[in-house]
Design an enzyme around this catalytic site. Structure first.
Site, mmCIF file in Angstrom:
data_model
loop_
_atom_site.group_PDB
_atom_site.id
_atom_site.type_symbol
_atom_site.label_atom_id
_atom_site.label_comp_id
_atom_site.label_asym_id
_atom_site.label_seq_id
_atom_site.Cartn_x
_atom_site.Cartn_y
_atom_site.Cartn_z
ATOM 1 C CG HIS A 151 -2.066 -0.902 1.192
ATOM 2 N ND1 HIS A 151 -3.140 -0.707 0.358
ATOM 3 C CD2 HIS A 151 -2.332 -2.045 1.881
ATOM 4 C CE1 HIS A 151 -4.034 -1.662 0.549
ATOM 5 N NE2 HIS A 151 -3.558 -2.499 1.459
ATOM 6 C CG ASP A 158 -6.899 -3.433 1.633
ATOM 7 O OD1 ASP A 158 -6.129 -4.223 1.066
ATOM 8 O OD2 ASP A 158 -6.666 -2.916 2.745
ATOM 9 C CD GLU A 222 -4.964 -8.217 5.295
ATOM 10 O OE1 GLU A 222 -4.688 -7.684 4.191
ATOM 11 O OE2 GLU A 222 -4.665 -7.705 6.380
ATOM 12 C CG HIS A 225 -3.915 -7.035 0.705
ATOM 13 N ND1 HIS A 225 -3.501 -5.817 1.209
ATOM 14 C CD2 HIS A 225 -2.880 -7.491 -0.041
ATOM 15 C CE1 HIS A 225 -2.268 -5.561 0.783
ATOM 16 N NE2 HIS A 225 -1.883 -6.568 0.004
#
Length: 242
Positions: A151, A158, A222, A225
């Protein structure tokens, strides 16, 4: 006198060009009458990142870290409400969006987080202490800010999938959920144990199928993600957003 008029005319032309360029960079903010660009957003623009909704206006954006609906339980982005990515990542996201609409015309991508300054990464890392997450397990949920998250290079996203009304599909957990229920690698076990439903897993697969087809890779812990390249590649190519 004619020479002066000609020079003034050229000056006006240059001014218009500059204004048009600035308006394009800021996109809808100019049209909406927003006069002050948030500091975090200035960082993105200065480093050449682009607003994903400028690339594909049909993509929905709800930055969770601009709300209190996140594991920190506070707004850490302030006035930043627009999602930015490196241009090649934004183009890939637009491809994923196009694929989704071709397969499921009623659905849209809904972005929860995109490029994130490293200064915010430190806040998220420190916030894990309040969650009683052991030091050894913290990197499973938040990348160590000393090395950075994808990120922080504008190369991770996300997101989820939303219906025609903008409501997110049921993915089995909320965003920022810590635990195996959110792990793509644990879905088969969670399904067997009845902790995830077939529909919840199918909804995740809708998201994964378009994102991977567009060139993103899945995160094993996740469901929301996705990475556009390795952290090593992102660091070498783009450098970290401070």
């Amino acid at each position: 006198m004619n020479w002066i008029k000609e020079r003034v005319g050229q000056g006006k032309t240059r001014l218009v060009v500059l204004l048009v360029g600035w308006c394009w960079a800021l996109g809808p903010m100019v049209a909406w009458g927003q006069t002050k660009v948030p500091e975090l957003e200035q960082k993105m623009i200065a480093r050449g990142l682009v607003d994903v909704q400028r690339v594909d206006p049909s993509i929905l954006v709800e930055l969770k870290y601009s709300t209190t609906d996140n594991f920190v339980k506070k707004d850490v982005y302030g006035d930043l409400t627009r999602a930015y990515l490196q241009p090649e990542m934004a183009d890939r996201l637009a491809r994923a969006s196009k694929l989704l609409k071709s397969k499921h015309p009623q659905l849209r991508l809904l972005v929860y987080d995109a490029a994130r300054p490293n200064s915010v990464q430190y806040q998220l890392w420190d916030a894990l202490d309040a969650q009683n997450i052991p030091e050894s397990r913290k990197p499973m949920y938040v990348a160590n800010p000393k090395t950075g998250s994808n990120h922080n290079f504008g190369c991770a996203i996300d997101l989820t999938v939303a219906d025609a009304a903008g409501k997110s599909l049921d993915m089995g957990t909320s965003y920022d959920y810590f635990g195996p229920l959110a792990y793509p690698r644990s879905e088969a076990d969670m399904l067997r144990q009845g902790k995830l439903s077939k529909q919840q897993v199918a909804n995740r697969q809708i998201l994964r199928s378009v994102m991977t087809a567009a060139g993103f890779t899945v995160n094993t812990t996740e469901w929301w993600h996705f990475d556009g390249m390795s952290k090593k590649q992102a660091r070498a190519k783009y450098g970290m957003i401070p």
